[in-house]
Scaffold this active site. Structure first.
Site: not given
Lengths: 431, 431
Positions: B9, B11-13, B77, B169, B298, B314
């Site tokens: 992944g 993403g941010f993590g 994966v 938003e 998440d 995030a």
């Protein structure tokens, strides 16, 4: 009733016609399959991840916001019935017109080998450009994961067919992408080993340019690392590559920039067509026998009285659009003058990579960095609205100084196998 | 042999974990389905035509160019075999690991009504955003061509389900799109008559915020022209709209921003999961029983010892990624300290339209223009690389002063009927 003017195609020609009709006492309707006007001369930069689609495309409605007599319709025209004075749409509807301007452009032709279209990508629309971008970037990703040296070689081979301006732009830019932008980003492959082959059946690339400009262009391409192959015809395109003359070249990506075919307006009208299918038009760009139907730009074949019809260039389309728009406005106002269309040649340019170009201004020629400076300034000025100009300027400055590419995205909407596979799955199964 | 660290992944993590491993004596492999890291907090601006995808996404290879021990693999994966210490890929290959970091994120859940996914769009990827953009813009185009008043009303009705940050938003920005950007661009419809409905089953939008902030947000949304419907559940979603409580609301576009479900990492591992499917992790973010497998962001449910697990934000993912990266680096170097992960809450923000926001910093709250200023500055600073920051700044300045949208493109790759139809045709038949 105010006369209805129908303009089909929101390219350079159609857009110029609608704008020239701004003050006409008429209802102007612009019909296009897309919702945007595209600055096609920079489309190759979207295909090579240097610009985003929005940098070179603007919603037609925005461009025509101040043309109060103009409406925009997003629809697909499939035919014309001149006696009924209607245009047919794909969804079965018809649109009535008093004046019709056909500015539907051209597509690439595969010289009767339509099955090649499954394997060779063309560059005409934003979708085409994004699909090419996906294929280019994905080839490097797949090569990075591949253990078979022959397959790695194939994945890192990119073939461009056709040595006209688009082919030259693509080949030069792909070479730069591999040699600079991507050079440091992979661990298992060396992007600099990528092979970029530009195939031109004629004896020169950019053969429409005079003097030593074509030879200069070949040399400039070679110095960028492009293998320029002249005088050999492509005899086969399949899923694994091409055959050039007798030589098989395995390639992951084949881009087709050879030969254009006008959209079928001539067939719609039963009108006489040139070899490339373009409608042969009269000296005021009308279709013979139809004084209220005009064809302009790439879909028209205009004989300027010299040896050859006018070339399929943006300035020709724009000047014809402006001319026809004014002619119709004058006719409606009852002040038409019988002045034939005359093309004013302001020169032509072609760009090779990030700092070289060639330019032909008739009386003199330019090549190299100075020509490139001229090319960039002209193209920035031509970009339709201020915003695009600003964004392209920022993007270009950035790319010029860093060799970076801002739009290196595989969005998964393109032709990559992984993307297709993914789309058929449910969200929860995804990684 | 250097240990192999697999991070799933981008993403941010995952990205934070790889960066924190920069100096580890190990081979780090980042695996993601896409080739890019996405700045998700601004994805709603791509969906509403304000930003281009490339403005908020950067190729993972570019971000990790200076992490010499890190490679990037674009792959899907599908499972983990902890005893064999391998990860399974969709194409049948496996990847061995010594340490595994699962940062696979979450998707939206339809509360068991998976058939609703055919009609309601979610916003998680760039493809999602472009698909929403196509649907929004195409609804206005269709309405412009429509003669049936009821159908025009339906086409100009936009439903957003879920009053969390993303829902707020989207609703606020769609309202602005209709009321300002598009207001002058159509001849037959009035985009300002568009109806934007935000449905929240709870008693408040942005219910995670304290004090009077949720009420302020509802008021701000209503002043933008959003119909805020609280305390009623959506009981049906179909091709024509939704049923809210007992009321049928016909709508052309339904956006789903309610409830998230973690990706199936817990299932892969047979690990204990929270209600939303997230892996319950230990105090050092490892999966119970697997000291060398970590779950962050998440996809993880981390109990900070208070009433609730950490939220899916995030900053949580980033801090956990950094923590786990350092922990693994320390363990490899033989200097691991048994310090549990602690989340440092720097405050949360949500934005409502183009000039209002709310912010909660624990000790104090902000709302209105000042909060919006804070929100924009924080988000510009967070954008991962300089280029994105510059482009977003230019785009935003432009949009702020002109109410314009630079990315109003229907690219034909989305879900519009016309696009699907077109794609199946040959080039030459197109208009």
């Amino acid at each position: 009733m105010r006369p209805k003017i129908l303009v089909v195609g929101a390219g350079f020609g159609g857009m110029a016609a609608v704008k020239a009709l701004k003050h006409a006492d008429a209802d102007v309707l612009l019909v296009d399959r897309t919702n945007h006007h595209l600055f096609q001369p920079l489309l190759y930069q979207v295909a090579t991840a240097a610009l985003s689609p929005a940098d070179i495309a603007t919603a037609s409605r925005v461009l025509l916001r101040r043309n109060r007599n103009a409406s925009v319709l997003m629809a697909d025209v499939t035919g014309v019935e001149p006696t009924a004075q209607v245009v047919k749409l794909a969804d079965g509807r018809t649109l009535r017109y008093d004046y019709l301007v056909l500015a539907t452009g051209a597509a690439y032709s595969f010289f009767g080998r339509d099955e090649w279209a499954d394997h060779a990508k063309v560059l005409k629309s934003i979708d085409d450009a994004l699909s090419i971008r996906d294929r280019l970037l994905f080839a490097f990703e797949r090569a990075e994961q591949c253990d078979d040296p022959a397959e790695v070689t194939r994945l890192l081979t990119f073939v461009v067919v056709g040595g006209g301006p688009t082919g030259v732009e693509l080949a030069g830019t792909i070479a730069e992408l591999a040699r600079t932008t991507l050079a440091r980003d992979f661990r298992h492959i060396d992007p600099q080993s990528a092979r970029i082959v530009l195939c031109e059946a004629g004896q020169h690339v950019l053969g429409a340019f005079p003097g030593d400009l074509p030879d200069y262009a070949s040399g400039a391409l070679r110095s960028l690392g492009v293998e320029v192959r002249l005088g050999e015809a492509v005899t086969l395109v399949d899923a694994d590559g091409i055959v050039l003359g007798d030589e098989r070249i395995d390639a992951a990506v084949v881009l087709w920039c050879a030969g254009t075919q006008a959209r079928p307006a001539a067939i719609w009208l039963g009108a006489a067509a040139a070899r490339n299918g373009a409608v042969k038009v009269t000296e005021n760009c009308s279709v013979p026998g139809h004084a209220n139907i005009f064809a302009i730009g790439d879909v028209a074949s205009f004989d300027p009285g010299t040896a050859k019809p006018l070339p399929g260039l943006a300035p020709v389309a724009k000047q014809q659009g402006k001319y026809v728009g004014r002619l119709i406005a004058d006719r409606i106002a009852g002040r038409e003058k019988a002045v034939p269309f005359r093309y004013r040649d302001l020169g032509t340019m072609a760009v090779i990579g990030r700092s070289r170009a060639i330019a032909d201004f008739g009386r003199f020629q330019l090549k190299g960095f100075l020509a490139w400076l001229g090319w960039s300034m002209v193209h920035l000025m031509l970009l339709v609205d201020f915003r695009s100009r600003l964004m392209v300027y920022v993007n270009w400055s950035w790319a010029w100084f860093t060799y970076g590419r801002g739009a290196r995205l595989l969005t998964g909407r393109g032709d990559t196998g992984i993307a297709r596979k993914e789309r058929s799955r449910s969200e929860n199964e995804k990684t």
